[in-house]
Design a protein around this motif. Structure first.
Motif, PDB file in Angstrom:
ATOM      1  N   VAL A   1      36.819  46.916  38.767  1.00 23.78           N
ATOM      2  CA  VAL A   1      35.744  45.934  38.554  1.00 23.78           C
ATOM      3  C   VAL A   1      36.296  44.524  38.307  1.00 23.78           C
ATOM      4  O   VAL A   1      35.837  43.553  38.908  1.00 23.78           O
ATOM      5  N   ARG A   2      37.341  44.426  37.475  1.00 27.10           N
ATOM      6  CA  ARG A   2      37.791  43.068  37.160  1.00 27.10           C
ATOM      7  C   ARG A   2      38.655  42.478  38.267  1.00 27.10           C
ATOM      8  O   ARG A   2      38.585  41.287  38.542  1.00 27.10           O
ATOM      9  N   TYR A   3      39.448  43.326  38.892  1.00 30.83           N
ATOM     10  CA  TYR A   3      40.223  42.837  40.043  1.00 30.83           C
ATOM     11  C   TYR A   3      39.261  42.310  41.119  1.00 30.83           C
ATOM     12  O   TYR A   3      39.466  41.236  41.693  1.00 30.83           O
ATOM     13  N   THR A   4      38.202  43.080  41.375  1.00 25.05           N
ATOM     14  CA  THR A   4      37.240  42.678  42.408  1.00 25.05           C
ATOM     15  C   THR A   4      36.500  41.398  42.002  1.00 25.05           C
ATOM     16  O   THR A   4      36.270  40.518  42.839  1.00 25.05           O
ATOM     17  N   MET A   5      36.174  41.284  40.728  1.00 26.56           N
ATOM     18  CA  MET A   5      35.531  40.047  40.259  1.00 26.56           C
ATOM     19  C   MET A   5      36.452  38.850  40.462  1.00 26.56           C
ATOM     20  O   MET A   5      36.015  37.777  40.867  1.00 26.56           O
ATOM     21  N   LYS A   6      37.746  39.048  40.185  1.00 27.01           N
ATOM     22  CA  LYS A   6      38.695  37.938  40.386  1.00 27.01           C
ATOM     23  C   LYS A   6      38.805  37.594  41.872  1.00 27.01           C
ATOM     24  O   LYS A   6      38.832  36.442  42.256  1.00 27.01           O
ATOM     25  N   GLN A   7      38.878  38.635  42.696  1.00 30.88           N
ATOM     26  CA  GLN A   7      39.129  38.408  44.122  1.00 30.88           C
ATOM     27  C   GLN A   7      37.902  37.865  44.847  1.00 30.88           C
ATOM     28  O   GLN A   7      38.016  37.034  45.731  1.00 30.88           O
ATOM     29  N   TRP A   8      36.727  38.367  44.484  1.00 31.68           N
ATOM     30  CA  TRP A   8      35.520  38.056  45.270  1.00 31.68           C
ATOM     31  C   TRP A   8      34.449  37.303  44.480  1.00 31.68           C
ATOM     32  O   TRP A   8      33.468  36.831  45.064  1.00 31.68           O
ATOM     33  N   GLY A   9      34.596  37.237  43.154  1.00 32.02           N
ATOM     34  CA  GLY A   9      33.536  36.629  42.333  1.00 32.02           C
ATOM     35  C   GLY A   9      32.301  37.511  42.294  1.00 32.02           C
ATOM     36  O   GLY A   9      31.209  37.067  41.941  1.00 32.02           O
ATOM     37  N   GLN A  10      32.437  38.774  42.703  1.00 31.86           N
ATOM     38  CA  GLN A  10      31.317  39.713  42.735  1.00 31.86           C
ATOM     39  C   GLN A  10      31.813  41.092  42.331  1.00 31.86           C
ATOM     40  O   GLN A  10      33.020  41.364  42.394  1.00 31.86           O
ATOM     41  N   THR A  11      30.872  41.974  41.979  1.00 36.89           N
ATOM     42  CA  THR A  11      31.260  43.334  41.576  1.00 36.89           C
ATOM     43  C   THR A  11      31.508  44.198  42.828  1.00 36.89           C
ATOM     44  O   THR A  11      31.065  43.846  43.926  1.00 36.89           O
ATOM     45  N   PRO A  12      32.134  45.369  42.656  1.00 37.27           N
ATOM     46  CA  PRO A  12      32.335  46.265  43.799  1.00 37.27           C
ATOM     47  C   PRO A  12      31.028  46.668  44.489  1.00 37.27           C
ATOM     48  O   PRO A  12      31.017  46.900  45.690  1.00 37.27           O
TER      49      PRO A  12
ATOM     50  N   ALA B   1      57.191  45.707  44.601  1.00 33.48           N
ATOM     51  CA  ALA B   1      57.010  44.467  45.371  1.00 33.48           C
ATOM     52  C   ALA B   1      55.707  43.787  44.965  1.00 33.48           C
ATOM     53  O   ALA B   1      55.642  42.571  44.837  1.00 33.48           O
ATOM     54  N   THR B   2      54.667  44.597  44.754  1.00 31.27           N
ATOM     55  CA  THR B   2      53.386  44.028  44.317  1.00 31.27           C
ATOM     56  C   THR B   2      52.896  44.756  43.077  1.00 31.27           C
ATOM     57  O   THR B   2      52.889  45.992  43.045  1.00 31.27           O
ATOM     58  N   VAL B   3      52.526  43.969  42.067  1.00 30.70           N
ATOM     59  CA  VAL B   3      51.924  44.522  40.855  1.00 30.70           C
ATOM     60  C   VAL B   3      50.538  43.881  40.700  1.00 30.70           C
ATOM     61  O   VAL B   3      50.414  42.651  40.671  1.00 30.70           O
ATOM     62  N   ASN B   4      49.518  44.721  40.661  1.00 30.32           N
ATOM     63  CA  ASN B   4      48.138  44.245  40.507  1.00 30.32           C
ATOM     64  C   ASN B   4      47.782  44.176  39.027  1.00 30.32           C
ATOM     65  O   ASN B   4      48.023  45.144  38.293  1.00 30.32           O
ATOM     66  N   TYR B   5      47.195  43.072  38.625  1.00 23.20           N
ATOM     67  CA  TYR B   5      46.722  42.925  37.235  1.00 23.20           C
ATOM     68  C   TYR B   5      45.229  43.232  37.248  1.00 23.20           C
ATOM     69  O   TYR B   5      44.419  42.393  37.614  1.00 23.20           O
ATOM     70  N   THR B   6      44.904  44.456  36.908  1.00 26.55           N
ATOM     71  CA  THR B   6      43.564  44.958  37.205  1.00 26.55           C
ATOM     72  C   THR B   6      42.557  44.742  36.071  1.00 26.55           C
ATOM     73  O   THR B   6      41.369  44.976  36.275  1.00 26.55           O
ATOM     74  N   VAL B   7      43.028  44.326  34.909  1.00 27.63           N
ATOM     75  CA  VAL B   7      42.112  44.184  33.777  1.00 27.63           C
ATOM     76  C   VAL B   7      42.137  42.786  33.170  1.00 27.63           C
ATOM     77  O   VAL B   7      41.113  42.262  32.748  1.00 27.63           O
ATOM     78  N   ASP B   8      43.322  42.181  33.127  1.00 26.24           N
ATOM     79  CA  ASP B   8      43.402  40.860  32.510  1.00 26.24           C
ATOM     80  C   ASP B   8      44.130  39.890  33.440  1.00 26.24           C
ATOM     81  O   ASP B   8      44.397  40.213  34.590  1.00 26.24           O
ATOM     82  N   GLU B   9      44.446  38.703  32.920  1.00 25.14           N
ATOM     83  CA  GLU B   9      45.053  37.601  33.683  1.00 25.14           C
ATOM     84  C   GLU B   9      44.010  37.019  34.659  1.00 25.14           C
ATOM     85  O   GLU B   9      43.054  37.672  35.034  1.00 25.14           O
ATOM     86  N   ASP B  10      44.250  35.781  35.084  1.00 22.32           N
ATOM     87  CA  ASP B  10      43.339  35.144  36.049  1.00 22.32           C
ATOM     88  C   ASP B  10      43.788  35.394  37.484  1.00 22.32           C
ATOM     89  O   ASP B  10      43.004  35.248  38.418  1.00 22.32           O
TER      90      ASP B  10
END
Ligand code: FAD
Ligand code: UDP
Length: 414
Positions: A162-173, A306-315
């Motif tokens: 939910v939060r990763y998607t909000m950061k990426q798209w400004g919308q919920t899944p 190589a890639t670490v996703n910050y799925t709950v916090d950070e901007d």
């Protein structure tokens, strides 16, 4: 111009460069490629940064495909490393520390999140419900009638999506195109790779040399720093290039709304800001490297994957460490990149990266497509021109197949 060139291609990214090579070599056509950037390779462009680290300028690009045709085509211009992409989610553990587990969320993630025993029990339950090696989208999993499975789905939704998607798209899944979250399903497996495609890897010398070789053909001319819109006129009944009718093939791989002067308004996109950081091995004993908060520095690396996703916090959504991706052997220094997503406004320095796919935007796209359809020799091709969420291999295949069709038609019409 028409005497000199039989085909005009706008954009030297994956779509344009492959079409240029096919039309030039297989079709024997004289091809002009116009590219507005100062370089070829489109968004797959890579280069050395000032520290000698091979970086991807427009976001991390990992090649993967199930298409033998695409793989064989690209292998004419590069060798691929055997790199298999793995991604970790990094999030607070709820006790003041942080945890990491594989994304897509899989049986290993389950055990990392819930402990070995409880994780194994929940894993058995999922396996009984769906079967081994199955991929289930998060939206589908949340609909499962078993309350324990739907509670588990809620955990994954809350901690990965939910939060990763909000950061990426400004919308919920729920608000975005369901195909987008379906790219990263829950995977009932211990395979921790991000992709399961038959062919995957990184071009061993990088993407840009692969594109250089692709475009290096006597029938291809590339003009950089050239915005095709300054040379094309589509206001009449036929396409004008530099003021004269151009009746050859025109393949356009840029944004279609721009091609028609935004007459119906802008197509919505998300853009990204990339923030790079370079970490150097300490040259004084009192200088920690990279810093005390990052324990993972074996072999001069910043992070574990190589890639670490910050799925709950950070901007930012994710951090990519290029050396882990490219396999570049460069001790004592590493460059990472944080990705921040926001709405595309059309400002000159912004790049439209992600089409925002929904019925309203698709309808707007169709209006532009109808304008393009007025010109029988104009073909829209590519992630921007088709307003789709295509990976590189999908674009490569579309480009090859469009060339098949165009060359076949050309033969039929003499
Ligand atoms: P582009 O690469 O965008 O090329 C279009 C070209 O046209 C550009 O060079 C542009 O400058 C040029 N152009 C546009 N308008 C004009 C004009 N008017 N005149 C002249 N030139 C013009 N795919 C994967 O398979 N694996 C990945 O890991 C992956 N990671 C990605 C990460 C990010 C952050 C993003 C945004 C995309 C990623 N992709 C990945 C998708 C990949 O970038 C695309 O599939 C691919 O670049 C599409 O190629 P294209 O030729 O359609 O577009
Ligand atoms: N996603 C998520 N959490 C993750 C990874 C992905 O919520 O840890 C969702 C998010 O909506 C994202 C989509 O899945 O936009 C597709 O992810 P992918 O990694 O394929 O995106 P890309 O690499 O194309 O940016």
């Amino acid at each position: 111009m028409e005497q000199r060139y039989e085909c005009l291609i706008v954009g030297a990214g994956m779509a344009g460069a492959i079409a240029a090579r096919e039309l030039a070599q297989r079709g024997g056509r004289r091809v002009l490629v116009l590219e507005r950037r100062a370089h070829i390779a489109g968004n797959a462009y890579d280069c050395l940064d000032e520290h000698g680290v091979l970086i991807h300028r427009y976001g991390p690009h990992i090649f993967h495909t199930n298409s033998r045709r695409v793989y064989d085509f690209l292998c004419r211009f590069t060798a691929f490393s055997g790199y298999q992409h793995e991604v970790a989610a990094n999030l607070p553990d709820g006790q003041g520390g942080r945890i990491q587990y594989p994304v897509p969320f899989n049986l290993n993630s389950l055990e990392a999140a819930f402990g070995p025993q409880e994780g194994a029990r929940l894993g058995e339950k999922l396996l009984a419900a769906y079967g081994p090696e199955k991929k289930v989208t998060i939206l589908e999993l949340r609909q499962h009638p078993d309350p324990e499975i739907s509670a588990l789905a809620d955990y994954v939704y809350d901690h990965v999506f939910v939060r990763y998607t909000m950061k990426q798209w400004g919308q919920t899944p729920e608000e975005i195109d369901p195909n987008t979250t379906a790219r990263v399903p829950v995977f009932l497996s211990r395979d921790c790779r991000y992709f399961q495609d038959a062919y995957q890897g990184m071009p061993v010398e990088g993407y840009t040399p692969m594109f250089e070789r692709m475009l290096d053909h006597p029938n291809i001319t590339v003009e950089l720093n050239t915005d095709a819109r300054d040379r094309l006129d589509l206001s009449g009944s036929e396409i004008l290039l530099d003021g004269a009718p151009f009746r050859g093939l025109v393949l356009y791989t840029g944004a279609v709304d721009e091609l028609f002067g935004l007459v119906y308004g802008r197509l919505p996109y998300r853009t990204l800001d990339f923030v790079y950081e370079t970490w150097q091995a300490r040259n004084r004993p009192d200088e920690p490297w990279p810093d005390e908060a990052h324990p993972l520095r074996v072999g001069d690396f910043y992070q574990s994957h190589a890639t670490v996703n910050y799925t709950v916090d950070e901007d930012f959504t994710r951090i990519t460490e290029f050396k882990r991706l490219t396999g570049q052997d460069l001790p004592g220094v590493t460059t990472i990149m944080k990705e921040y997503s926001r709405a595309y406004t059309g400002a000159a320095e912004e790049i439209p990266y992600y089409a925002i796919i929904n019925p309203e935007n698709n309808a707007l796209y169709s209006k532009y497509q109808a304008l393009a359809d007025r010109f029988p020799n104009l073909h829209l091709l590519g992630r921007l021109a088709e307003y789709k969420y295509y990976n590189m291999d999908a674009i490569a295949l579309r480009s090859l197949e469009l060339c098949d069709r165009l060359l076949e038609e050309g033969e039929r019409h003499g």
